[in-house]
Design a protein around this motif. Structure first.
Motif, PDB file in Angstrom:
ATOM      1  N   ASN A 155      -4.950 -10.373   3.044  1.00 51.50           N
ATOM      2  CA  ASN A 155      -4.068 -11.020   1.924  1.00 51.50           C
ATOM      3  C   ASN A 155      -4.304 -10.444   0.852  1.00 51.50           C
ATOM      4  OD1 ASN A 155      -2.129 -13.481   2.393  1.00 51.50           O
ATOM      5  ND2 ASN A 155      -3.656 -13.745   3.990  1.00 51.50           N
ATOM      6  N   ILE A 156      -5.773 -10.338   0.312  1.00 54.53           N
ATOM      7  CA  ILE A 156      -5.792  -9.757  -0.995  1.00 54.53           C
ATOM      8  C   ILE A 156      -5.566  -8.199  -1.069  1.00 54.53           C
ATOM      9  CG2 ILE A 156      -7.838  -9.451  -2.559  1.00 54.53           C
ATOM     10  CD1 ILE A 156      -9.147 -12.031  -1.626  1.00 54.53           C
ATOM     11  N   ALA A 157      -5.731  -7.600   0.005  1.00 52.23           N
ATOM     12  CA  ALA A 157      -5.442  -6.304   0.106  1.00 52.23           C
ATOM     13  C   ALA A 157      -4.212  -5.833   0.226  1.00 52.23           C
ATOM     14  CB  ALA A 157      -6.354  -5.671   1.499  1.00 52.23           C
ATOM     15  N   PHE A 158      -3.323  -6.654   0.624  1.00 49.58           N
ATOM     16  CA  PHE A 158      -1.801  -6.100   0.927  1.00 49.58           C
ATOM     17  C   PHE A 158      -1.195  -5.611  -0.147  1.00 49.58           C
ATOM     18  CE2 PHE A 158       2.579  -7.423   1.324  1.00 49.58           C
ATOM     19  CZ  PHE A 158       2.831  -6.782   2.135  1.00 49.58           C
ATOM     20  N   PRO A 159      -1.471  -6.128  -1.608  1.00 43.81           N
ATOM     21  CA  PRO A 159      -0.784  -5.289  -2.512  1.00 43.81           C
ATOM     22  C   PRO A 159      -1.463  -3.865  -2.822  1.00 43.81           C
ATOM     23  CG  PRO A 159      -1.801  -7.086  -3.548  1.00 43.81           C
ATOM     24  CD  PRO A 159      -1.982  -7.349  -2.041  1.00 43.81           C
ATOM     25  N   LEU A 160      -2.547  -3.828  -2.499  1.00 43.72           N
ATOM     26  CA  LEU A 160      -3.289  -2.444  -2.639  1.00 43.72           C
ATOM     27  C   LEU A 160      -2.853  -1.485  -1.382  1.00 43.72           C
ATOM     28  CD1 LEU A 160      -6.908  -3.684  -3.264  1.00 43.72           C
ATOM     29  CD2 LEU A 160      -5.223  -2.816  -4.801  1.00 43.72           C
ATOM     30  N   GLU A 161      -2.414  -2.167  -0.328  1.00 39.89           N
ATOM     31  CA  GLU A 161      -1.847  -1.138   0.788  1.00 39.89           C
ATOM     32  C   GLU A 161      -0.374  -0.775   0.366  1.00 39.89           C
ATOM     33  OE1 GLU A 161      -1.737  -3.225   4.546  1.00 39.89           O
ATOM     34  OE2 GLU A 161      -3.791  -4.083   4.148  1.00 39.89           O
ATOM     35  N   ILE A 162       0.416  -1.588  -0.308  1.00 41.14           N
ATOM     36  CA  ILE A 162       1.596  -1.133  -0.776  1.00 41.14           C
ATOM     37  C   ILE A 162       1.482   0.040  -1.739  1.00 41.14           C
ATOM     38  CG2 ILE A 162       3.776  -2.024  -1.746  1.00 41.14           C
ATOM     39  CD1 ILE A 162       3.331  -4.586  -0.491  1.00 41.14           C
ATOM     40  N   ALA A 163       0.414  -0.317  -2.608  1.00 39.53           N
ATOM     41  CA  ALA A 163       0.376   0.752  -3.834  1.00 39.53           C
ATOM     42  C   ALA A 163      -0.215   2.070  -3.041  1.00 39.53           C
ATOM     43  CB  ALA A 163      -0.142   0.132  -4.685  1.00 39.53           C
ATOM     44  N   GLY A 164      -0.692   1.923  -1.817  1.00 36.38           N
ATOM     45  CA  GLY A 164      -1.155   3.439  -1.289  1.00 36.38           C
ATOM     46  C   GLY A 164      -2.739   3.597  -1.715  1.00 36.38           C
ATOM     47  N   VAL A 165      -3.411   2.527  -2.166  1.00 32.74           N
ATOM     48  CA  VAL A 165      -4.929   2.672  -2.348  1.00 32.74           C
ATOM     49  C   VAL A 165      -5.797   3.199  -1.059  1.00 32.74           C
ATOM     50  CG1 VAL A 165      -6.759   1.389  -3.527  1.00 32.74           C
ATOM     51  CG2 VAL A 165      -4.398   0.892  -4.389  1.00 32.74           C
ATOM     52  N   ARG A 219     -11.370   2.921   1.415  1.00 33.73           N
ATOM     53  CA  ARG A 219     -12.489   2.475   0.837  1.00 33.73           C
ATOM     54  C   ARG A 219     -12.497   1.526  -0.691  1.00 33.73           C
ATOM     55  NH1 ARG A 219     -17.165   6.921   0.815  1.00 33.73           N
ATOM     56  NH2 ARG A 219     -17.108   6.480   3.161  1.00 33.73           N
ATOM     57  N   GLU A 220     -11.455   2.352  -1.168  1.00 33.17           N
ATOM     58  CA  GLU A 220     -11.379   1.707  -2.707  1.00 33.17           C
ATOM     59  C   GLU A 220     -10.829   0.382  -2.497  1.00 33.17           C
ATOM     60  OE1 GLU A 220     -10.868   1.068  -6.628  1.00 33.17           O
ATOM     61  OE2 GLU A 220     -12.269   2.415  -5.554  1.00 33.17           O
ATOM     62  N   ARG A 221     -10.071   0.159  -1.372  1.00 34.49           N
ATOM     63  CA  ARG A 221      -9.337  -1.234  -1.230  1.00 34.49           C
ATOM     64  C   ARG A 221     -10.491  -2.334  -0.861  1.00 34.49           C
ATOM     65  NH1 ARG A 221      -5.522   1.048   2.541  1.00 34.49           N
ATOM     66  NH2 ARG A 221      -6.471  -0.028   4.133  1.00 34.49           N
ATOM     67  N   GLU A 222     -11.449  -1.738   0.022  1.00 37.74           N
ATOM     68  CA  GLU A 222     -12.526  -2.834   0.265  1.00 37.74           C
ATOM     69  C   GLU A 222     -13.569  -3.120  -0.802  1.00 37.74           C
ATOM     70  OE1 GLU A 222     -14.188  -0.545   3.480  1.00 37.74           O
ATOM     71  OE2 GLU A 222     -13.107  -1.173   4.985  1.00 37.74           O
ATOM     72  N   ARG A 223     -13.616  -2.061  -1.554  1.00 38.60           N
ATOM     73  CA  ARG A 223     -14.513  -2.552  -2.706  1.00 38.60           C
ATOM     74  C   ARG A 223     -13.776  -3.317  -3.921  1.00 38.60           C
ATOM     75  NH1 ARG A 223     -14.551  -1.873  -7.630  1.00 38.60           N
ATOM     76  NH2 ARG A 223     -12.569  -0.724  -8.104  1.00 38.60           N
ATOM     77  N   LYS A 224     -12.604  -3.214  -3.798  1.00 36.63           N
ATOM     78  CA  LYS A 224     -11.770  -4.139  -4.676  1.00 36.63           C
ATOM     79  C   LYS A 224     -11.809  -5.299  -4.464  1.00 36.63           C
ATOM     80  CE  LYS A 224      -9.347  -4.806  -8.481  1.00 36.63           C
ATOM     81  NZ  LYS A 224      -9.887  -4.759 -10.017  1.00 36.63           N
TER      82      LYS A 224
END
Length: 346
Positions: free
Chosen positions: A102-112, A115-120
């Motif tokens: 759920n937390i990663a969802f907007p990062l996925e949409i932004a194309g992050v 590895r950076e998604r997991e860190r964030k």
């Protein structure tokens, strides 16, 4: 940071136009927690949705961090919205995704990158206090935990602004306090500008620096939280302030005292900021030849300082009582006389 000028919002219905907002001027400073309070139907939810252009104003301008939101192209608006996080009353989580996803969802949409998604995500889970719940699904979380996920998700793109749409209304009092503490912590650690709408004045008192009162689509009162609590001008604001400065038990106590001491003066004192730290009552007893009895009182903290109320019974010669009230007012304390001496009991 955020400026609204001449904002109007009309909705077309079968019976004609409905004015949801009618000429809103508002300015929110960078790093502030700004509260907008009003009853249901006042227009506060419409107002907050206009800031990130989930709805477009019928008239007026909205400027967020230097960008005129209503003039942006679709791509520029998408980019601008990344700088504006939003949390909701009913969480709006994806029920098929766990906390991390759920937390990663907007990062996925932004194309992050992954590895950076997991860190964030790890960083945000720590920030909102959800360690150990990373793999849990929304159905396995309490209301407070769901809202923490919502907050973390709203912070995923490192926004400059966080919009809170009745973010604590679905929570119990203890959980509400914890979420409000978290919002204050986020504001201080990240320097985030927060706009929070609510119908609960204790939320305003606890975390907001500034407050605007909205009624029938119009801002009827606005200012520093302490100033508004100390001296509310409009009837609706006075009603909201009473939510946190008095309760039914104290009102019943005052009624009983009025019956017991019908010839005495009863006054409610409101202390705010520096005035709350002064020994006003002890100085009053030293200087004025009257009897003073404490009927009820409370003291709490706001983001800008202490806020307290005392209800006193003042007994003595009328000129002396008048001098006592003047003395207290000269100390920066607001005095409301609830009952004058010899006033008939209603």
């Amino acid at each position: 940071m955020i400026k609204l000028k001449g904002i109007k919002k009309f909705y077309k219905t079968k019976t004609g136009l409905v004015n949801a907002l009618n000429g809103i001027d508002l300015e929110v400073n960078k790093g502030d927690i700004f509260g907008v309070i009003g009853y249901s139907g006042a227009g506060k939810s419409t107002l907050i949705r206009l800031i990130n252009m989930l709805e477009k104003p019928s008239e007026g301008r909205i400027n967020v961090d230097g960008s005129e939101m209503s003039t942006l192209s679709k791509k520029a608006l998408r980019d601008a919205r990344k700088q504006i996080g939003m949390i909701f009353q009913h969480f709006n989580l994806l029920w098929s995704r766990n906390v991390k996803d759920n937390i990663a969802f907007p990062l996925e949409i932004a194309g992050v990158p992954k590895r950076e998604r997991e860190r964030k995500v790890k960083e945000l889970i720590h920030l909102v206090g959800l360690e150990g719940r990373e793999s849990a699904y929304p159905s396995q979380l309490s209301g407070g935990q769901k809202q923490r996920v919502g907050i973390a998700r709203a912070l995923a793109n490192d926004p400059k602004v966080l919009l809170c749409d009745e973010a604590t209304s679905a929570l119990d009092p203890k959980t509400t306090e914890a979420i409000l503490d978290l919002l204050v912590d986020i504001n201080q650690k990240l320097g985030l500008t927060i706009i929070l709408i609510t119908h609960e004045m204790h939320v305003i008192k606890k975390i907001c620096h500034q407050v605007a009162v909205i009624d029938n689509g119009i801002i009827v009162e606005e200012g520093e939280v302490l100033d508004v609590f100390r001296s509310p001008q409009m009837a609706i604001t006075k009603d909201f302030v009473k939510q946190v400065t008095s309760d039914s038990e104290s009102e019943e106590a005052v009624k009983l005292i009025k019956q017991t001491y019908p010839s005495a003066t009863i006054a409610r004192l409101t202390f705010a900021g520096e005035a709350a730290n002064r020994p006003v009552i002890s100085e009053l007893l030293k200087q004025e030849a009257i009897d003073v009895n404490l009927l009820e009182g409370n003291l709490s903290q706001t983001q800008r300082g202490a806020l307290g109320t005392l209800t006193l019974l003042l007994d003595g010669e009328a000129p002396k009582v008048k001098d006592a009230i003047t003395f207290v007012e000269n100390q920066g304390v607001v005095v409301e006389v609830i009952q004058h001496a010899s006033e008939p009991v209603s």
